[in-house]
Write a protein that holds these residues in place. Structure first.
Motif, short mmCIF file in Angstrom:
data_model
loop_
_atom_site.label_atom_id
_atom_site.label_comp_id
_atom_site.label_asym_id
_atom_site.label_seq_id
_atom_site.Cartn_x
_atom_site.Cartn_y
_atom_site.Cartn_z
N ASP A 166 -1.95 1.42 -2.79
CA ASP A 166 -1.71 1.47 -1.36
C ASP A 166 -0.45 2.29 -1.13
N ARG A 226 -9.57 8.81 -1.22
CA ARG A 226 -10.28 7.64 -1.77
C ARG A 226 -11.46 8.05 -2.63
N GLY A 266 -6.30 0.10 -1.03
CA GLY A 266 -6.07 -0.06 0.40
C GLY A 266 -5.98 1.27 1.11
N SER A 267 -4.90 1.45 1.86
CA SER A 267 -4.72 2.67 2.65
C SER A 267 -4.16 3.77 1.75
N LYS A 314 -8.17 -8.21 5.51
CA LYS A 314 -6.99 -9.07 5.50
C LYS A 314 -7.09 -10.08 6.65
N LEU A 357 -9.65 -2.65 0.41
CA LEU A 357 -8.89 -3.51 1.31
C LEU A 357 -8.77 -2.84 2.67
N ILE A 358 -9.19 -3.53 3.72
CA ILE A 358 -9.11 -3.00 5.07
C ILE A 358 -8.31 -3.96 5.94
N GLU A 359 -7.75 -3.45 7.04
CA GLU A 359 -6.89 -4.25 7.90
C GLU A 359 -7.68 -5.29 8.69
N CYS A 361 1.21 -7.58 -2.21
CA CYS A 361 -0.05 -7.94 -2.88
C CYS A 361 0.20 -8.30 -4.34
#
Length: 276
Positions: free
Chosen positions: A6, A60, A55-56, A101, A78-80, A15
């Protein structure tokens, strides 16, 4: 060990901290450093990675394809927040699962375990040497009863089970439990963990199920019923069971001499003392 990618250092660090609180090794890698880092890791170290949490990050698609080219560990996005378009995009990139999350580390363990089962990389539970081991964070069953283990020792036991068909070295166990690039702790700590794990298992099983050979590593060994009876008989007949142990009388032939009975052992001593 889990790898977290991330670009937000606070998110990645948080994390990793959550994993460490659960006794699970994790490392954060920034996306721009990932290609060089991934190429520097050898295949043996890659085998101890239990999953990648992405994640971000930028690129990707390239990251996921690079991981899948060398490693079959689960890829979890992983997304918000739950978003259909982003979820579908991640699955189209080859991700195995998507988590929104907030999430708990145990959920990550359960999901990665389910993915590995589908990949036939691990079983839901394994019975070996009188021990049933789970891979979802539960303590093992020993002789049908739960054996509460510290998290590090439970992880070591799981590592031995996953590698039960071959030996696993101290370094491989350390990498799985503490992480690949952990320089703060010496890998000799694994010997202490295994020593305590042996005592706990031996107390329940009556024998030591962990076989170790110098320079080769550790593995779990299975005792058959005949072997257990043989071990018990050997212990019962041992001459080191204490002052009350019974010594089986051995008949030693005696021979008469002018000075009375003389045993063969005495002849041997006399022969060494008087070479005639």
């Amino acid at each position: 060990m889990f790898v977290v990618l991330d670009d937000r250092s606070t998110v990645a660090g948080g994390c990793v901290a959550c994993f460490e609180r659960e006794g699970i090794a994790a490392v954060a890698v920034e996306s721009h450093e990932f290609p060089e880092w991934f190429e520097s890791v050898n295949d043996s170290d890659l085998s101890v990675i239990e999953g990648f949490l992405i994640g971000s990050v930028e690129h990707r698609r390239q990251i996921s394809s690079r991981i899948r080219s060398r490693c079959r560990a689960p890829l979890i996005g992983l997304i918000e927040a739950r978003a259909l378009n982003e979820t579908l995009e991640l699955f189209s990139l080859g991700f195995d699962d998507v988590l929104a999350k907030p999430f708990h580390v145990r959920e990550v363990l359960a999901r990665s375990g389910a993915i590995r089962r589908r990949m036939k990389m691990a079983e839901q539970c394994v019975d070996i040497a009188g021990i049933r081991i789970f891979f979802d964070g539960r303590d093992p069953l020993v002789n049908g009863e739960v054996l509460s283990l510290p998290r590090r020792e439970r992880r070591i036991l799981e590592c031995l089970v996953l590698s039960r068909n071959t030996r696993v070295t101290k370094t491989q166990i350390f990498n799985r439990v503490y992480g690949i690039f952990n320089d703060e702790i010496h890998e000799n700590v694994i010997e202490s963990h295994i020593s305590r794990l042996r005592k706990r298992l031996k107390q329940r099983l009556g024998h030591d199920p962990i076989d170790s050979q110098r320079f080769l590593g550790y593995r779990l060994k299975e005792f058959s019923a005949d072997e257990q009876m043989s071990s018990a008989e050997e212990a019962a007949n041992s001459l080191t069971q204490g002052p009350n142990a019974s010594l089986e009388q051995t008949i030693i032939p005696e021979q008469e001499s002018v000075d009375g009975p003389l045993r063969i052992n005495d002849y041997q001593h006399l022969r060494h003392g008087c070479p005639v």
